[in-house]
Design an enzyme around this catalytic site. Structure first.
Site, PDB file in Angstrom:
ATOM      1  N   ASP A 125       0.738  -0.907   0.244  1.00  0.00           N
ATOM      2  CA  ASP A 125       0.056   0.078   0.365  1.00  0.00           C
ATOM      3  C   ASP A 125       1.270   1.218   0.193  1.00  0.00           C
ATOM      4  O   ASP A 125       2.081   0.864   0.542  1.00  0.00           O
ATOM      5  CB  ASP A 125      -0.568   0.004   1.031  1.00  0.00           C
ATOM      6  CG  ASP A 125      -1.816   1.492   1.464  1.00  0.00           C
ATOM      7  OD1 ASP A 125      -2.495   0.972   0.210  1.00  0.00           O
ATOM      8  OD2 ASP A 125      -1.968   2.189   1.960  1.00  0.00           O
ATOM      9  N   GLU A 177       0.362   5.503   0.102  1.00  0.00           N
ATOM     10  CA  GLU A 177       0.076   7.254   0.762  1.00  0.00           C
ATOM     11  C   GLU A 177       0.760   7.803   0.009  1.00  0.00           C
ATOM     12  O   GLU A 177       1.757   7.801  -0.449  1.00  0.00           O
ATOM     13  CB  GLU A 177      -0.191   7.083   1.840  1.00  0.00           C
ATOM     14  CG  GLU A 177      -0.388   6.630   2.893  1.00  0.00           C
ATOM     15  CD  GLU A 177      -1.766   6.587   2.675  1.00  0.00           C
ATOM     16  OE1 GLU A 177      -2.364   7.339   1.837  1.00  0.00           O
ATOM     17  OE2 GLU A 177      -2.970   5.437   2.791  1.00  0.00           O
ATOM     18  N   HIS A 189      -4.451  11.018   5.096  1.00  0.00           N
ATOM     19  CA  HIS A 189      -3.365  10.478   5.628  1.00  0.00           C
ATOM     20  C   HIS A 189      -2.825  11.076   7.179  1.00  0.00           C
ATOM     21  O   HIS A 189      -1.556  10.468   7.153  1.00  0.00           O
ATOM     22  CB  HIS A 189      -2.166  10.031   4.701  1.00  0.00           C
ATOM     23  CG  HIS A 189      -1.401  10.777   4.075  1.00  0.00           C
ATOM     24  ND1 HIS A 189      -1.221  11.841   4.156  1.00  0.00           N
ATOM     25  CD2 HIS A 189      -2.082  11.377   2.590  1.00  0.00           C
ATOM     26  CE1 HIS A 189      -1.039  13.592   3.217  1.00  0.00           C
ATOM     27  NE2 HIS A 189      -1.545  12.320   2.096  1.00  0.00           N
ATOM     28  N   HIS A 217      -5.622   6.627   7.271  1.00  0.00           N
ATOM     29  CA  HIS A 217      -4.659   5.945   6.392  1.00  0.00           C
ATOM     30  C   HIS A 217      -2.738   6.086   7.066  1.00  0.00           C
ATOM     31  O   HIS A 217      -2.331   6.749   6.663  1.00  0.00           O
ATOM     32  CB  HIS A 217      -5.522   6.415   5.340  1.00  0.00           C
ATOM     33  CG  HIS A 217      -6.486   6.003   4.665  1.00  0.00           C
ATOM     34  ND1 HIS A 217      -6.798   5.368   3.434  1.00  0.00           N
ATOM     35  CD2 HIS A 217      -7.879   6.602   4.742  1.00  0.00           C
ATOM     36  CE1 HIS A 217      -8.380   5.864   3.273  1.00  0.00           C
ATOM     37  NE2 HIS A 217      -8.665   5.553   4.376  1.00  0.00           N
ATOM     38  N   ASP A 247      -2.279  -0.223   7.042  1.00  0.00           N
ATOM     39  CA  ASP A 247      -3.543  -0.950   5.536  1.00  0.00           C
ATOM     40  C   ASP A 247      -3.118  -1.871   5.165  1.00  0.00           C
ATOM     41  O   ASP A 247      -3.936  -2.822   4.840  1.00  0.00           O
ATOM     42  CB  ASP A 247      -3.592   0.349   4.510  1.00  0.00           C
ATOM     43  CG  ASP A 247      -4.448   1.794   4.583  1.00  0.00           C
ATOM     44  OD1 ASP A 247      -5.398   1.530   6.534  1.00  0.00           O
ATOM     45  OD2 ASP A 247      -5.025   2.066   4.033  1.00  0.00           O
TER      46      ASP A 247
END
Length: 234
Positions: A7, A9, A57, A152, A157
């Site tokens: 994942d 960001e 985030h 997030h 995640d």
């Protein structure tokens, strides 16, 4: 089989417009067991994050200012991913950003550096048509605890995605049973006389029948009227 749940960001939504990766999280699984081996990087994007992205985030420009550039972590990251099936929720988004970062360094596209890329969002849409299939929605549906996810975070995640994936695939990769290396011809299954069992027949009540019909109608609507049982009735 080695899999890595991945994942990112980012500063925004568009690598084509110059948005950059600011955080990367990886969680390793081997033979469907989490190994505890992870990778986590914060990255200085050399640009400001969009205000809406920061709300998601929580990573401010000030926090990221002293973090390494992507070029400084690229080798360690790609070495970790090499040879693995990489599983990403909405893979097109993360792969697009990774391709942009790798292209800046004159490196090969992401998919050419790993054994394969699987999109868990596409898998979820096939399993739950017409439903919300965000990571939060899947956690709720599959009873994965995401109570710590107020914002997030890439590593958090990735870990949640690993649990969601295991639940979606029911802990099983195929219908082949591992019998200690024995071939299927070596396995002897005793015959069972089911006639000796007195099995009760439980008839659905009106409320259960109505709920069943509603579920069938929802599936039929989500498939655009292409469900097999409707075609057979017709």
């Amino acid at each position: 089989m080695r899999q890595v749940f991945f994942d990112t960001e980012t500063t925004g939504l568009s690598p084509e417009s110059g948005d950059r990766i600011i955080e990367i999280g990886c969680v390793e699984m081997v033979n469907r067991r989490l190994t505890g081996n992870t990778k986590h990087f914060y990255v200085n994007p050399q640009r400001s994050s969009h205000e809406d992205a920061v709300k998601i985030h929580g990573l401010t420009d000030e926090f990221l200012a002293d973090k390494p550039l992507f070029a400084a972590i690229a080798d360690e990251l790609m070495d970790f991913l090499a040879g693995a099936e990489v599983i990403i929720h909405n893979a097109g988004f993360d792969v697009g950003f990774m391709n942009a970062e790798l292209r800046r360094l004159g490196r090969r596209p992401f998919a050419e550096c790993v054994a394969g890329v699987s999109d868990s969002l596409l898998m979820a849409r096939e399993m739950f048509p017409g439903k919300s299939n965000s990571l939060d929605a899947l956690c709720k549906r599959l009873e994965v605890d995401n109570s710590n996810r107020s914002l997030h975070g890439a590593l958090l995640d990735a870990g949640l995605l690993a649990e969601v994936y295991i639940n979606m695939t029911r802990g099983q990769n195929s219908l082949v049973i591992d019998a200690g290396g024995s071939s299927s011809q070596d396995i002897v299954i005793a015959a069972i006389d089911f006639g000796s069992f007195d099995l009760p027949v439980i008839v659905a009540n009106d409320e259960e029948l109505a709920a069943h019909e509603k579920q069938l109608a929802d599936l039929d609507k989500a498939s655009g009227g292409k469900t097999g049982w409707r075609q057979l009735v017709a």
